[in-house]
Design a protein around this motif. Structure first.
Motif: not given
Lengths: 389, 389
Positions: B9-15, B18
């Motif tokens: 369920p982990t939400k990734i915010l990549f870049g 961020k």
């Protein structure tokens, strides 16, 4: 690689016997009344319907039914489901079927808490901000809908086929038992194979630079489908082939895991939606016809990606061939594979002539030009449809 | 393929940039008081600390700090964090750092709602049933802890290093900005590369039959690490190499996505944990020494997997070589790569002799034999450690 967000909260239960955990999954959602969504009734013939009802009874929930979801699910059916949910106080949607059934169930789930007409979401007139929880039992390896937030719905009266995607439409849980696909007929197995391969194509053919992991992941899925597709067709009850296909279908479109940070294309899907909105053919039959022609039309945008495709996916020996020859050989290998498994090559094979090409091309670009590997305007879409006759 | 459940369920915010979304992520968790967990203070030198505090202030939350998490995080530090959370009414843990910091934060998160001592979870005396929510800002590509529910904690007094895994310990969100790894020193970049490759090895060398997709996914990650690892070392501020490595580290161990339905091994990790529990070396330094020796000790269990590894990952030409020769050439290529990037080959390189081998071997199998590709007993562990001197 571009920046991205990724979030896929769906829980997958995969393997023989996982259906026996349906009751506890439903109970864990705290549900009291379930809307059971299914299609033409094949689940009654196979006994799956009874097994599902037993699980729901054991979980102590009341069940309301929405049967008869169409292969290209209709917004009229979705509206019926939404009314049922409101009238019966449904608190969980359970889809038992393939991608069409799951897509319809998603549209019901997002439609119930919305005051307006659910079609607004498809026409991008409203934003999804809530949904009833959703669970699925998958019976067909194809769309990946069991582990993403996307749905495609047809408005038959207006001859429109449109899609939405939302974090709210991800299933809470999906039960994937490969043995439930043993009875899938050969033509639908073929459709599933073409569908999942097409999903990868839409993500693999991209202009985004420096995405080696994403490219390798796409190739991994394509290689596995190619090997296992023919095995599953030759021996429909071979567990491993069915299991590998099922996992490929899910991973091919599970919220974009294989194409994070990649600009994807989806023009071929947009074009096919216009074909099947008018002719009610199987989505994958349209994709089988269109995709190699789209490839021929666009490969010069980035020939090296098509060279890589030929070499890494189709094991084409590049020795002594020009870049163009390698690219075209890979495209031909794609067509040959589709033909070998029995998928159609021409619109004529589907009884479709050129009479509606203008209308389909116009509708495909209704919201603007489509695609990104090569941006397609109305004339381009027409040309690809002409190539496909 | 075996049956499996998968849920990440982990939400990734990549870049790039961020981090500027940290405040809104914290606010979305409904937090009022955050425990900020970090390590030796490098985040203060780089300015990241100030940027994080600004985000937290903008989100209107009060911040309590747990600095000084060790490279092999100690249970004493975790206990300190748990006490702080209880005393200050913390409702969200925020880890800013690499795997050690995130692991410590996870242990704090699961420890707060538990009445007993958190070490019980590591000794498998109690089951995790709740946790405070957790967010992370990753500064080192290595462990994958940013997208899984695992943690490794050291009890320095008892010379024990143990792990736990729980669905409750998955971060709610993780912010992955590759530019935050530009300042990671070469030796830690090397450690990260070895660590993530080792995670794939533990999942790739398996006796489970018929898992082609999982094998291809593992090979995809290894190929990408191998290519991008040397690039990142040659040019630490090359965005694409840092981004590709970061994605590889996350995907290599994001809840087992690449090894669903596969019996994994993890014997080498278990052995290494005993080495670094006594000697306080970097985990990856131990893995670099041990893994090729583990490979040599076990490859006869399934030489074809090692042949595949040699050919598909290291591009070894199999022509004219026996199965054994191909397998051993692949193992040597692994050692050569580790040596080429500057990772150690012998325990002697780490100042470790044979005095504690008996004790480490005994402790490694304390809960029973380890591994599955080849089941290792105390004598086997001793033999691998002897090979590594």
């Amino acid at each position: 690689m571009n920046s991205f967000d990724f979030h896929n909260p769906t829980k997958i239960l995969f393997g023989v016997g996982k259906l026996e955990q349906l009751g506890e999954q439903v109970a864990a959602c705290g549900s009291k009344t379930v809307l059971l969504v299914y299609g033409g009734g094949s689940i009654k013939k196979t006994g799956l319907y009874d097994r599902v009802l037993t699980q729901l009874a054991d979980a102590g929930v009341r069940t309301v039914e929405l049967p008869g979801v169409e292969p290209n699910p209709r917004v009229t059916t979705v509206r019926k489901g939404i009314e049922l949910c409101r009238a019966e106080g449904v608190d969980l949607i359970l889809a038992v079927g393939g991608g069409s059934v799951i897509d319809a169930a998603k549209a019901v789930a997002v439609g119930v808490p919305y005051e307006g007409d659910v079609w607004d979401f498809l026409m991008r007139k409203a934003k999804i901000t809530a949904a009833l929880p959703l669970g699925t039992v998958l019976t067909l390896s194809a769309t990946g809908s069991e582990m993403n937030g996307n749905a495609v719905i047809t408005n038959w009266e207006e001859k429109l086929k449109k899609s939405f995607g939302s974090i709210y439409a991800y299933p809470q849980f999906s039960i994937l038992d490969p043995t439930l696909t043993y009875t899938v007929p050969a033509d639908q197995t073929v459709n599933g194979i073409v569908d999942m391969m097409s999903h990868v194509f839409e993500q693999y053919f991209s202009l985004t630079p420096d995405t080696p992991l994403q490219e390798r992941l796409c190739e991994s899925i394509l290689q596995t489908i190619i090997e296992n597709g023919e095995q599953a067709l030759a021996d429909p009850e071979q567990y491993e082939a069915r299991a590998n296909l099922m996992l490929c279908g899910t991973y091919a479109l599970n919220g974009g895991m294989i194409s994070v940070g990649v600009q994807t294309d989806w023009a071929t899907h947009a074009i096919e939606h216009e074909v099947s909105a008018i002719y009610d053919i199987a989505h994958a039959a349209g994709l089988s016809v269109l995709f190699p022609n789209w490839m021929k039309y666009v490969y010069r945008s980035r020939p090296d990606r098509f060279v890589q495709f030929a070499v890494r996916v189709w094991n084409i020996d590049p020795a002594g061939k020009s870049e163009e020859e390698i690219a075209l050989t890979g495209i031909q290998a794609t067509r040959d594979y589709f033909t070998r498994i029995g998928a159609p090559a021409r619109l004529a094979d589907l009884g479709i002539g050129d009479s509606e090409i203008g209308r389909m091309a116009k509708e495909a670009v209704k919201f603007g030009p489509i695609g990104s590997f090569k941006v397609l305007h109305e004339e381009d879409v027409k040309a690809i449809l002409q190539l496909s006759l």
